[in-house]
Design an enzyme around this catalytic site. Structure first.
Site, PDB file in Angstrom:
ATOM      1  CG  LEU A  40      -1.731  -1.201   1.555  1.00 12.77           C
ATOM      2  CD1 LEU A  40      -2.495  -0.984   2.849  1.00 12.77           C
ATOM      3  CD2 LEU A  40      -2.671  -1.485   0.407  1.00 12.77           C
TER       4      LEU A  40
ATOM      5  CG  ASP B 286       3.446 -10.311  -4.983  1.00 13.35           C
ATOM      6  OD1 ASP B 286       4.402 -10.438  -5.768  1.00 13.35           O
ATOM      7  OD2 ASP B 286       3.592  -9.992  -3.789  1.00 13.35           O
TER       8      ASP B 286
END
Lengths: 415, 173, 319
Positions: free
Chosen positions: A64, A297
């Site tokens: 993130l 991923d």
């Protein structure tokens, strides 16, 4: 808030549910399936006609970089819980950092953040991080992300320490020495294109080492992002032996191989690398059989860091918004049923995490994904909410579109 | 100039006979010991004929103008380039440049430029079998045996047949 | 997959790699090079083909000799040549490769000669030029990482054709560090495309890429076996700077097993030619007696290299 989701096909893989019924949500929890619970009065009705209603997806690996944008991307992709590797900058090796991250996630109020704490300080592979403190601050397990641990003694001690407290350790099986100069799978394509190769031995040697240490310590280990057929075989053998080992595979590795490098396409650069066709088939079988969970991923990479010669480009692709359509595409090719496909990204990840989420049983948190399995959309930079527009699928049509996502009974995404 | 009769395939002249006529035109003017240089490919064949017919001892020069053409930007490099061979010293020589058809004059211009990169000739004369009107540059033949007009889109091509004889062909673009 | 080197008419518009080029294009380049050999034999070694065009030598990896031959070739085509050693300029200040290209295109560059340490870099540039609609700007790969050195491959083929005439009857051996060699990869593709029936690779396991057989090559670890009856021997330089690992114990041991000595040369056919892309490490991969001997054609290779590069640049610049 009392919500009725009606007219949809409710699929809950964990509990074997696949019926066209209504789903009832009360105060952030699943309150009933089919039959309204006593005293239920719908304050909000969601019409899921033509859609599948399933548990919110649980993604075992998503980076993130810019938290707000990526959490928004997650729920746009039907992902309600995101496991975040500890390799942000700075690495998540202090309880305070984990605290802040979880707090920020709660503030933003979209997908839930499940952080992995760093196993070692700075991810350097030398000194243990404060695992207990990190756990208290919300970390679900501990990991070295993509940074292999060279010092096997340090790894042994770390696993022993983790076992003391019943913590799980997540490791990417990649031998440091055999992979440090490589940028692609050591195979036909790399030979032809003159790309430094990472042999399969880099993965199998690491798995064998880790498995041996599991035998000696009893540590619960999750192996992330498998890439090879021999690697899968080793994990299967370890599980057959009864060892506490689990694994996952990135969804791109189920669909792509070294051939997708083509004329040095930097969007085909992944860590671990895309390997050969027989490796892809083994990974696919492993995912279909339940040996491996599937994750995205998700790795957002700025255009400037991708538009470079292959060996200089950063590895990875955007994943949160394509996890669902790509999983469906993979399942279609194997003729798997929808419940079987969805299990790989809901109940299977929940099992890896040892959580009771990823299901729609009564009293479960109302993390719900409502999607149209036939709707098509084109993958373009504009279509993605993520800041990561990097994808080998740019321009391709995706099949499967999320219409509504709920986290804890609140609508956090509406198409 | 009065309009010339238009050509058709049946009325093509005998190219070998024309070579003999061309040699006859040149023969009285050999006192400067000129060197023959033929432009590929038609000019090269004719130059070979002329060498025989005029009994000249020296090897002929062969010129490929691909590197000196003025239409590189539109057409790119010709797919079949042959090496230019000038087996004598150009400096101070009288040269007879030989080609099959003189049309716009651009090929001649290119050949002259190329020859000048070998040295400074004393003079250059141009010998052609056919002169089709349509000059775009101030070039004129010194020796020519046939004035011809073609329809738009037609072109005159000299070919070497299987028996080694030279013959004209009329082609339509 | 669309080959980015060819335009929509199937003509060569960039030279990035020999792989994927049809035989007719390789033959066209060799034939055109013959004409340029003639130009290079004249007093005035210039033709006006690229007059007014700007050729930028973009060398991200140093190489004075390759850069010099490209410069000579471009100047003989009457082009303006600008040399950029990127180490010293903006890229080291963080400008991306494509930003550098955009800047140079804005300065009216017509042709880029690019040498880069990363395999695939010239493809990135060619694709970018296509994306920005500049099909009038061309790229010639002067060597990218370990991937390709197509002009070297072509001049090696020119050399072989010059001495041996017919490709379809030859045995050719490539000796040395093929793993790290872009020259070797280009040679292999060119030899197989031109119909050479027997291509051999000779070297220790550590210096040969896996899967060479998939490229149509017979692998030999014993040089005595590998050199038997070959017509052409291509010696590769032992590349110190590219090796980062325990690939070889010493230059001495390498020379004993894989160095080309007069005794080993005698195993090949008596009229075999010895080639080397240069620069040579005497006493490491090649014995001085062989390097200076009658069968070595190493210096002619350099002359052929200028003509071949003139041919490549004229062909792509016109398409």
């Amino acid at each position: 808030m009392q919500i009725e989701i009606k007219n949809g096909r409710v699929i809950d893989p964990k509990n074997g549910v696949d019926r066209s019924i209504s789903l009832f949500v009360v105060d952030g929890k699943v309150a009933g399936l089919g039959e309204a619970p006593t005293g239920f009065v719908a304050e909000k009705t969601i019409d899921a006609a033509g859609c599948v209603v399933c548990p919110g997806l649980i993604d075992l690996g998503a980076r993130l970089n810019s938290i707000e944008a990526e959490l928004a991307a997650a729920v746009a992709g039907g992902v309600t819980s995101v496991v975040v590797p500890p390799d942000a900058d700075p690495p998540l090796d202090e309880p305070e950092l984990a605290d802040r991250l979880v707090h920020r996630g709660t503030e933003i109020g979209k997908a839930r953040i499940l952080p992995l704490g760093a196993l070692t300080l700075g991810l350097k592979g030398e000194r243990l991080a404060e695992l207990v403190g990190l756990k208290k601050a919300g970390c679900v397990a501990f990991s070295q992300a993509n940074a292999p641990m060279v010092d096997t003694e340090a790894l042994l001690r770390a696993m022993e320490y983790a076992t003391t407290f019943g913590f799980a350790v997540w490791l990417q099986p990649q031998d440091y020495w055999l992979s440090r100069n490589g940028i692609a799978h050591e195979g036909e394509v790399a030979s032809r294109l003159g790309l430094a190769g990472i042999p399969v031995a880099a993965e199998t040697i690491a798995i064998a080492t880790i498995v041996q240490l599991v035998r000696d310590t009893g540590c619960r280990v999750h192996l992330t992002r498998l890439s090879s057929a021999p690697g899968v075989a080793l994990v299967k053998a370890a599980r057959d032996e009864g060892l506490p080992v689990s694994c996952d595979v990135g969804v791109h590795h189920l669909l792509l191989t070294e051939n997708d490098i083509g004329f040095f396409n930097p969007h085909a650069r992944f860590c671990p690398p895309l390997r050969a066709q027989n490796d892809r088939l083994a990974l696919s079988t492993a995912a279909a059989s339940g040996l491996a969970a599937i994750c995205s991923d998700h790795t957002p990479v700025a255009a400037d860091d991708k538009l470079l010669p292959f060996g200089e480009a950063k590895a990875g692709a955007t994943g949160l918004e394509v996890l669902l359509p790509l999983t469906l595409k993979w399942a279609e090719s194997l003729k798997l049923s929808l419940p079987e496909a969805l299990a790989r990204i809901t109940s299977a990840p929940a099992d890896v995490l040892g959580l009771s989420s990823g299901q729609l049983a009564v009293d479960a948190a109302a993390d719900i994904c409502i999607f149209d399995p036939e709707a098509t959309w084109q993958l373009t930079p504009e279509a993605l909410k993520s800041r990561g527009k990097n994808s080998p699928w740019t321009g391709y049509m995706m099949i499967g579109k999320v219409k509504t996502t709920l986290v804890g009974g609140r609508v956090v995404y509406q198409a | 100039m009065s309009p010339l009769p238009h050509l058709n395939t049946d009325s093509l002249p005998d190219a070998e006979a024309q070579c003999r006529q061309l040699a006859d035109l040149i023969r009285p003017h050999l006192h400067h010991q000129p060197a023959l240089v033929g432009i590929f490919s038609g000019g090269a064949w004719i130059a070979e004929r002329l060498k025989e017919l005029l009994d000249l001892p020296e090897d002929i020069g062969l010129i490929d103008v691909s590197f000196y053409r003025d239409d590189f930007a539109e057409k790119g490099l010709h797919p079949q380039v042959k090496p230019t061979v000038i087996p004598f010293d150009v400096e101070d020589r009288h040269i007879i440049l030989v080609d099959d058809v003189l049309y716009t004059g651009r090929t001649t211009r290119a050949a002259i430029n190329e020859l000048f990169d070998y040295g400074r000739p004393a003079s250059i004369e141009l010998a052609v079998l056919a002169d089709r009107a349509g000059r775009e540059l101030p070039v004129a033949p010194t020796y020519c045996v046939w004035d011809v007009a073609l329809r738009d889109g037609d072109s005159l091509v000299l070919a070497k047949q299987d028996d080694g004889q030279l013959a004209w062909r009329l082609e339509n673009a | 997959m669309h080959n980015p080197q060819l335009n929509k008419d199937g003509e060569l518009t960039h030279l990035l790699s020999i792989e994927g080029l049809p035989q007719r294009i390789l033959t066209q380049i060799l034939d055109t090079a013959e004409s340029f050999m003639e130009v290079s034999a004249r007093d005035v070694k210039k033709v006006p083909l690229l007059r007014g065009k700007s050729v930028f030598n973009l060398f991200f990896e140093n190489s004075t000799r390759t850069r010099t031959t490209f410069e000579i070739a471009a100047k003989r085509l009457s082009a303006d040549v600008i040399n950029l050693d990127i180490n010293k300029s903006s890229a080291s200040k963080g400008e991306t490769l494509l930003d550098t290209i955009d800047n140079l295109v804005a300065m009216h560059a017509n042709l880029f000669v690019v040498r880069h340490a990363s395999s695939g870099a010239p493809y990135l540039i060619a694709e970018h030029l296509q994306r920005i609609g500049r099909d009038d700007v061309h790229v010639v790969n002067a060597g990218d990482g370990r991937h390709a050195h197509p002009t070297q491959g072509l001049l090696d083929m020119y050399t072989i054709r010059h001495y041996k005439k017919d490709f379809t009857q030859l045995r050719v051996a490539i000796v040395g560090d093929i793993l790290h060699s872009r020259v070797a990869r280009s040679d292999i593709h060119a030899l197989t495309t031109l119909g050479v029936p027997e291509v051999r690779a000779i070297g220790p396991e550590t210096l040969l890429p896996k899967h060479l057989d998939k490229l149509g090559v017979h692998v030999f670890h014993d040089m005595n076996e590998g050199l038997k009856d070959v017509d052409v021997i291509i010696m590769l330089r032992l590349q110190n700077e590219r090796m980062n690992g325990a690939l070889l114990p010493s230059a001495g041991e390498y020379f004993r097993h894989y160095g080309l000595t007069p005794q080993k040369l005698a195993l090949a056919r008596p009229d075999a030619i010895v080639m080397h892309p240069g620069p040579m490490n005497r006493g490491v991969e090649i014995h001085s007696a062989v390097a200076d001997g009658s069968q070595a054609v190493i210096l002619p290779q350099v002359t052929f290299g200028i003509a071949v590069r003139m041919a490549v640049m004229s062909i792509v610049a016109g398409n």
